[in-house]
Design a protein around this motif. Structure first.
Motif, PDB file in Angstrom:
ATOM      1  N   ARG A 190       9.971   6.585  -4.110  1.00 33.91           N
ATOM      2  CA  ARG A 190      10.678   7.596  -4.907  1.00 33.91           C
ATOM      3  C   ARG A 190      12.083   7.830  -4.365  1.00 33.91           C
ATOM      4  O   ARG A 190      13.049   7.940  -5.129  1.00 33.91           O
ATOM      5  CB  ARG A 190       9.891   8.908  -4.923  1.00 33.91           C
ATOM      6  CG  ARG A 190       8.609   8.838  -5.713  1.00 33.91           C
ATOM      7  CD  ARG A 190       7.871  10.163  -5.736  1.00 33.91           C
ATOM      8  NE  ARG A 190       8.551  11.158  -6.552  1.00 33.91           N
ATOM      9  CZ  ARG A 190       7.923  12.020  -7.345  1.00 33.91           C
ATOM     10  NH1 ARG A 190       6.614  11.992  -7.448  1.00 33.91           N
ATOM     11  NH2 ARG A 190       8.590  12.900  -8.038  1.00 33.91           N
ATOM     12  N   GLN A 191      12.213   7.911  -3.050  1.00 31.24           N
ATOM     13  CA  GLN A 191      13.531   8.119  -2.447  1.00 31.24           C
ATOM     14  C   GLN A 191      14.435   6.913  -2.687  1.00 31.24           C
ATOM     15  O   GLN A 191      15.633   7.061  -2.970  1.00 31.24           O
ATOM     16  CB  GLN A 191      13.387   8.393  -0.947  1.00 31.24           C
ATOM     17  CG  GLN A 191      12.736   9.722  -0.616  1.00 31.24           C
ATOM     18  CD  GLN A 191      13.428  10.895  -1.294  1.00 31.24           C
ATOM     19  OE1 GLN A 191      14.650  11.022  -1.266  1.00 31.24           O
ATOM     20  NE2 GLN A 191      12.637  11.752  -1.923  1.00 31.24           N
ATOM     21  N   LYS A 200      15.606   6.981  -6.341  1.00 29.23           N
ATOM     22  CA  LYS A 200      16.663   7.980  -6.525  1.00 29.23           C
ATOM     23  C   LYS A 200      17.998   7.469  -5.974  1.00 29.23           C
ATOM     24  O   LYS A 200      19.056   7.667  -6.586  1.00 29.23           O
ATOM     25  CB  LYS A 200      16.279   9.292  -5.844  1.00 29.23           C
ATOM     26  CG  LYS A 200      15.188  10.075  -6.554  1.00 29.23           C
ATOM     27  CD  LYS A 200      14.869  11.366  -5.814  1.00 29.23           C
ATOM     28  CE  LYS A 200      13.815  12.168  -6.546  1.00 29.23           C
ATOM     29  NZ  LYS A 200      13.471  13.431  -5.835  1.00 29.23           N
ATOM     30  N   VAL A 253      20.243   9.420  -8.752  1.00 28.75           N
ATOM     31  CA  VAL A 253      19.710  10.615  -9.412  1.00 28.75           C
ATOM     32  C   VAL A 253      19.067  11.498  -8.341  1.00 28.75           C
ATOM     33  O   VAL A 253      18.777  11.051  -7.240  1.00 28.75           O
ATOM     34  CB  VAL A 253      18.685  10.264 -10.511  1.00 28.75           C
ATOM     35  CG1 VAL A 253      19.326   9.408 -11.585  1.00 28.75           C
ATOM     36  CG2 VAL A 253      17.477   9.541  -9.927  1.00 28.75           C
ATOM     37  N   HIS A 254      18.828  12.765  -8.710  1.00 31.62           N
ATOM     38  CA  HIS A 254      18.403  13.710  -7.686  1.00 31.62           C
ATOM     39  C   HIS A 254      17.180  14.552  -8.053  1.00 31.62           C
ATOM     40  O   HIS A 254      16.761  15.390  -7.266  1.00 31.62           O
ATOM     41  CB  HIS A 254      19.568  14.647  -7.350  1.00 31.62           C
ATOM     42  CG  HIS A 254      20.841  13.922  -7.035  1.00 31.62           C
ATOM     43  ND1 HIS A 254      21.051  13.261  -5.842  1.00 31.62           N
ATOM     44  CD2 HIS A 254      21.954  13.711  -7.783  1.00 31.62           C
ATOM     45  CE1 HIS A 254      22.245  12.692  -5.852  1.00 31.62           C
ATOM     46  NE2 HIS A 254      22.814  12.955  -7.015  1.00 31.62           N
ATOM     47  N   SER A 255      16.613  14.323  -9.232  1.00 32.37           N
ATOM     48  CA  SER A 255      15.477  15.149  -9.643  1.00 32.37           C
ATOM     49  C   SER A 255      14.458  14.325 -10.415  1.00 32.37           C
ATOM     50  O   SER A 255      14.760  13.232 -10.921  1.00 32.37           O
ATOM     51  CB  SER A 255      15.942  16.315 -10.521  1.00 32.37           C
ATOM     52  OG  SER A 255      16.405  15.828 -11.767  1.00 32.37           O
ATOM     53  N   THR A 256      13.254  14.869 -10.521  1.00 32.07           N
ATOM     54  CA  THR A 256      12.196  14.214 -11.293  1.00 32.07           C
ATOM     55  C   THR A 256      12.585  14.103 -12.761  1.00 32.07           C
ATOM     56  O   THR A 256      12.308  13.101 -13.424  1.00 32.07           O
ATOM     57  CB  THR A 256      10.878  15.007 -11.160  1.00 32.07           C
ATOM     58  OG1 THR A 256      10.511  15.074  -9.781  1.00 32.07           O
ATOM     59  CG2 THR A 256       9.752  14.322 -11.935  1.00 32.07           C
ATOM     60  N   GLU A 305      15.562  13.727 -13.991  1.00 34.69           N
ATOM     61  CA  GLU A 305      16.523  12.637 -14.139  1.00 34.69           C
ATOM     62  C   GLU A 305      15.831  11.276 -14.064  1.00 34.69           C
ATOM     63  O   GLU A 305      16.218  10.330 -14.757  1.00 34.69           O
ATOM     64  CB  GLU A 305      17.595  12.740 -13.061  1.00 34.69           C
ATOM     65  CG  GLU A 305      18.575  13.880 -13.249  1.00 34.69           C
ATOM     66  CD  GLU A 305      19.592  13.964 -12.117  1.00 34.69           C
ATOM     67  OE1 GLU A 305      20.780  13.763 -12.391  1.00 34.69           O
ATOM     68  OE2 GLU A 305      19.190  14.217 -10.965  1.00 34.69           O
ATOM     69  N   LEU A 306      14.808  11.188 -13.220  1.00 35.84           N
ATOM     70  CA  LEU A 306      14.030   9.938 -13.155  1.00 35.84           C
ATOM     71  C   LEU A 306      13.358   9.667 -14.496  1.00 35.84           C
ATOM     72  O   LEU A 306      13.368   8.537 -14.998  1.00 35.84           O
ATOM     73  CB  LEU A 306      12.981  10.040 -12.049  1.00 35.84           C
ATOM     74  CG  LEU A 306      13.484  10.017 -10.605  1.00 35.84           C
ATOM     75  CD1 LEU A 306      12.319  10.236  -9.639  1.00 35.84           C
ATOM     76  CD2 LEU A 306      14.190   8.716 -10.287  1.00 35.84           C
TER      77      LEU A 306
END
Length: 212
Positions: free
Chosen positions: A186-187, A190, A195-198, A200-201
């Motif tokens: 996940r990191q 991102k 991107v910085h949030s779920t 945005e994913l």
């Protein structure tokens, strides 16, 4: 008993507000701490009560739900916003995700599904009702082949499950890998996608056709 999930309901129709409250007041795990009838009131209520989750209508006078969500997420990023609407079209859904909401459901959703949605986003996952998911995936989107995808196959698999609302623990179980490995993926995702949030994913996955 664990601390209840504190929520604020925002809608400009009193009948709708009362209906949602009636649905949720019988749930011991959920507590409605305040209501609001427009986006400005919603912001004030969030400042006063610091809820876990906000059920936010999209179309309202004075300030709509999308603009209110942007402002709430800027000042209170830990507050989860779950959008409620009568509109089931892709443009609305994408605008909602860009604003920072972590879920989208139609007002006709059943009480059981509404409770499930609240619990899901409170745990840090995304939630999209079934009809919304169908709208996202059946309407025309940019084919993934037209864009350079920087992700590995394993990262794509993880991203797809994240976008579908799965927790890291569930993803680890489904892919038969460790929780720590999922968190690392996940990191990395991102970082690669900047991107910085779920939310945005999930937006990236939808826009690039990874959920087809």
């Amino acid at each position: 008993m664990e601390k209840p999930i504190n929520i604020i309901i925002v809608d400009d129709h009193q009948v709708v507000l009362e209906g949602f409250m009636a649905r949720l007041e019988i749930e011991p795990e959920i507590q409605v701490v305040a209501t609001a009838s427009n986006g400005l009131e919603a912001i004030d209520m969030v400042k006063q009560y610091l809820p876990d989750v906000v059920l936010m209508d999209v179309s309202m006078p004075i300030m709509n739900g999308i603009d209110a969500t942007k402002l709430i997420k800027e000042e209170f990023p830990e507050v989860k916003v779950l959008m409620l609407t009568m509109h089931d079209n892709r443009e609305y859904i994408m605008n909602v995700m860009q604003a920072g909401a972590v879920g989208y459901m139609l007002k006709e959703i059943s009480a059981e599904k509404m409770v499930q949605a609240i619990k899901t986003v409170n745990l840090g996952s995304t939630y999209f009702c079934e009809s919304t998911t169908q709208t996202l995936f059946t309407e025309a989107i940019i084919p993934a082949a037209k864009k350079t995808n920087p992700l590995s196959r394993r990262e794509e698999s993880v991203l797809k499950l994240v976008a579908q609302g799965s927790s890291s623990k569930k993803i680890a179980s489904l892919l038969n890998i460790s929780y720590r490995t999922v968190e690392t993926h996940r990191q990395n995702i991102k970082h690669k996608l900047d991107v910085h949030s779920t939310a945005e994913l999930a937006k990236y996955a939808v826009e690039n056709g990874l959920l087809n």
